[in-house]
Write a protein that holds these residues in place. Structure first.
Motif, PDB file in Angstrom:
ATOM      1  N   ALA A   1       0.859  -1.189   0.000  1.00 10.55           N
ATOM      2  CA  ALA A   1       0.000   0.000   0.000  1.00 10.55           C
ATOM      3  C   ALA A   1       0.891   1.234   0.000  1.00 10.55           C
ATOM      4  CB  ALA A   1      -0.914   0.027   1.217  1.00 10.55           C
TER       5      ALA A   1
ATOM      6  N   TYR B   1       0.690   5.701  -0.435  1.00  9.91           N
ATOM      7  CA  TYR B   1      -0.235   6.799  -0.229  1.00  9.91           C
ATOM      8  C   TYR B   1       0.399   8.132  -0.634  1.00  9.91           C
ATOM      9  CZ  TYR B   1      -1.704   3.379   3.387  1.00  9.91           C
ATOM     10  OH  TYR B   1      -2.075   2.251   4.074  1.00  9.91           O
TER      11      TYR B   1
ATOM     12  N   VAL C   1      -4.638   6.448  -2.623  1.00  4.91           N
ATOM     13  CA  VAL C   1      -4.089   5.217  -2.075  1.00  4.91           C
ATOM     14  C   VAL C   1      -3.960   4.204  -3.194  1.00  4.91           C
ATOM     15  CG1 VAL C   1      -4.341   3.339  -0.412  1.00  4.91           C
ATOM     16  CG2 VAL C   1      -5.237   5.618   0.130  1.00  4.91           C
ATOM     17  N   TYR C   2      -2.805   3.570  -3.281  1.00  4.84           N
ATOM     18  CA  TYR C   2      -2.594   2.441  -4.178  1.00  4.84           C
ATOM     19  C   TYR C   2      -2.437   1.185  -3.347  1.00  4.84           C
ATOM     20  CZ  TYR C   2      -2.066   4.905  -8.606  1.00  4.84           C
ATOM     21  OH  TYR C   2      -2.314   5.633  -9.749  1.00  4.84           O
ATOM     22  N   SER C   3      -3.144   0.143  -3.767  1.00  4.34           N
ATOM     23  CA  SER C   3      -3.031  -1.155  -3.115  1.00  4.34           C
ATOM     24  C   SER C   3      -2.695  -2.177  -4.187  1.00  4.34           C
ATOM     25  CB  SER C   3      -4.356  -1.504  -2.431  1.00  4.34           C
ATOM     26  OG  SER C   3      -4.320  -2.803  -1.882  1.00  4.34           O
TER      27      SER C   3
ATOM     28  N   SER D   1      -6.835   2.516  -5.362  1.00  2.60           N
ATOM     29  CA  SER D   1      -7.991   2.048  -4.609  1.00  2.60           C
ATOM     30  C   SER D   1      -8.786   3.206  -4.013  1.00  2.60           C
ATOM     31  CB  SER D   1      -7.578   1.073  -3.501  1.00  2.60           C
ATOM     32  OG  SER D   1      -6.723   1.703  -2.571  1.00  2.60           O
ATOM     33  N   ILE D   2      -8.146   4.326  -3.789  1.00  5.62           N
ATOM     34  CA  ILE D   2      -8.850   5.483  -3.240  1.00  5.62           C
ATOM     35  C   ILE D   2      -8.358   6.751  -3.927  1.00  5.62           C
ATOM     36  CG2 ILE D   2      -9.142   6.959  -1.206  1.00  5.62           C
ATOM     37  CD1 ILE D   2      -9.226   4.483   0.495  1.00  5.62           C
TER      38      ILE D   2
ATOM     39  N   VAL E   1      -0.474  -4.293   3.933  1.00  4.60           N
ATOM     40  CA  VAL E   1      -1.915  -4.380   3.697  1.00  4.60           C
ATOM     41  C   VAL E   1      -2.423  -5.630   4.406  1.00  4.60           C
ATOM     42  CG1 VAL E   1      -3.720  -4.634   1.955  1.00  4.60           C
ATOM     43  CG2 VAL E   1      -1.668  -3.312   1.432  1.00  4.60           C
TER      44      VAL E   1
ATOM     45  N   THR F   1      -5.150  -7.383   7.700  1.00  4.09           N
ATOM     46  CA  THR F   1      -5.960  -7.155   8.897  1.00  4.09           C
ATOM     47  C   THR F   1      -5.243  -6.296   9.913  1.00  4.09           C
ATOM     48  OG1 THR F   1      -5.205  -9.290   9.746  1.00  4.09           O
ATOM     49  CG2 THR F   1      -7.325  -9.238   8.616  1.00  4.09           C
ATOM     50  N   GLY F   2      -3.936  -6.309   9.912  1.00  4.37           N
ATOM     51  CA  GLY F   2      -3.099  -5.405  10.712  1.00  4.37           C
ATOM     52  C   GLY F   2      -3.524  -5.256  12.140  1.00  4.37           C
ATOM     53  N   PRO F   3      -3.548  -4.005  12.715  1.00  5.41           N
ATOM     54  CA  PRO F   3      -3.254  -2.776  11.974  1.00  5.41           C
ATOM     55  C   PRO F   3      -1.761  -2.584  11.751  1.00  5.41           C
ATOM     56  CG  PRO F   3      -3.645  -2.249  14.262  1.00  5.41           C
ATOM     57  CD  PRO F   3      -3.849  -3.736  14.143  1.00  5.41           C
ATOM     58  N   TYR F   4      -1.405  -1.843  10.741  1.00  2.46           N
ATOM     59  CA  TYR F   4      -0.026  -1.614  10.378  1.00  2.46           C
ATOM     60  C   TYR F   4       0.271  -0.126  10.322  1.00  2.46           C
ATOM     61  CZ  TYR F   4      -0.345  -6.467   8.831  1.00  2.46           C
ATOM     62  OH  TYR F   4      -0.553  -7.820   8.769  1.00  2.46           O
ATOM     63  N   GLU F   5       1.418   0.248  10.905  1.00  2.99           N
ATOM     64  CA  GLU F   5       1.769   1.658  10.886  1.00  2.99           C
ATOM     65  C   GLU F   5       2.220   2.073   9.494  1.00  2.99           C
ATOM     66  OE1 GLU F   5       3.473  -0.720  12.380  1.00  2.99           O
ATOM     67  OE2 GLU F   5       5.643  -0.323  12.414  1.00  2.99           O
ATOM     68  N   GLN F   6       2.099   3.361   9.250  1.00  2.63           N
ATOM     69  CA  GLN F   6       2.576   3.923   8.001  1.00  2.63           C
ATOM     70  C   GLN F   6       3.994   4.445   8.183  1.00  2.63           C
ATOM     71  OE1 GLN F   6      -0.647   6.826   7.343  1.00  2.63           O
ATOM     72  NE2 GLN F   6      -1.148   5.697   5.503  1.00  2.63           N
TER      73      GLN F   6
ATOM     74  N   PHE G   1       6.450   7.212   6.556  1.00  5.19           N
ATOM     75  CA  PHE G   1       6.363   8.405   5.729  1.00  5.19           C
ATOM     76  C   PHE G   1       7.724   8.789   5.159  1.00  5.19           C
ATOM     77  CE2 PHE G   1       2.108  10.178   6.305  1.00  5.19           C
ATOM     78  CZ  PHE G   1       1.641   9.448   7.381  1.00  5.19           C
TER      79      PHE G   1
END
Lengths: 114, 111
Positions: free
Chosen positions: A31, A33, A48-50, A55-56, A96, A98-103, A105
């Protein structure tokens, strides 16, 4: 390697120019962003690219055009921007699932539109 | 709709302990993250909570109460370099992995 890189660090462009922002990560994240951030505001999600597919798209004007050539690269093509588009543009990546996964940057591109 | 509330600014003295709150009302919940952002720089991940309770990471701790929709970030032994914006972000779940960010709290540390 837990780094997201962005180029250029600073960009000044006129309203008739075409330029591109670049982002790269080698963490295997699927993913990626683009965010826009104005001073003293939180990051504002743009795209957002997945798995390399868009995707968004948060109703971003068409003068911003994203591209994901492969799983490590993300571009943002800029054309006919307005002065109000001046901001810090941040790229991020994450896992990407079920995570959650941190971003993670990147350092951002400081864009000034004249 | 989704809402995350944080105080806009908190001030504290070097060496002290400070708490930054985040309350949320969201349609789902799959975790809450805290990020630190120095002026003109990118956000960096500090901690996350999925279950209720306290997570400790050195001078930083984060607490979550899901029933109250409430989290806080606790910073101990404050240093001048801790002056930054602190962002809470919620993952809504339901298959979404994209965070919803709060507006951020500007922490000002005085000598």
């Amino acid at each position: 390697d837990t780094e997201v890189t962005q180029t250029p660090k600073h960009l000044v462009m006129g309203m008739t120019n075409k330029k591109s922002l670049k982002c790269e990560q080698h963490m295997g994240h699927r993913a990626m962003y683009w965010y826009k951030q104005k001073a003293k505001k939180p990051p504002e999600l743009m795209f957002v690219y997945s798995y390399e597919k868009l995707s968004i798209n948060e109703s971003v004007p068409s003068r911003f055009s994203p591209e994901c050539p492969n799983s490590s690269l993300l571009n943002l093509h800029l054309h006919a921007l307005q002065p109000e588009d001046s901001a810090l543009y941040l790229c991020a990546s994450s896992q990407v699932g079920t995570g959650p996964y941190e971003q993670y940057f990147g350092p951002g591109t400081r864009l000034t539109v004249t | 709709g989704q809402s995350l509330e944080q105080p806009s600014e908190v001030t504290a003295v070097e060496g002290a302990i400070v708490q930054i709150n985040c309350t949320y009302q969201t349609s789902g919940f799959n975790g809450l993250f805290w990020y630190q952002q120095h002026a003109g720089e990118a956000p960096t991940f500090l901690s996350y909570n999925v279950l209720d309770g306290l997570e400790e990471k050195g001078r930083f701790s984060s607490f979550l109460s899901r029933s109250k929709g409430y989290s806080y970030l606790l910073l101990k032994e404050l240093q001048m370099k801790d002056s930054a914006s602190y962002l809470c972000a919620v993952i809504l779940g339901g298959g979404s992995y994209i965070p919803t960010f709060g507006r951020g709290t500007s922490l000002i540390v005085h000598p």
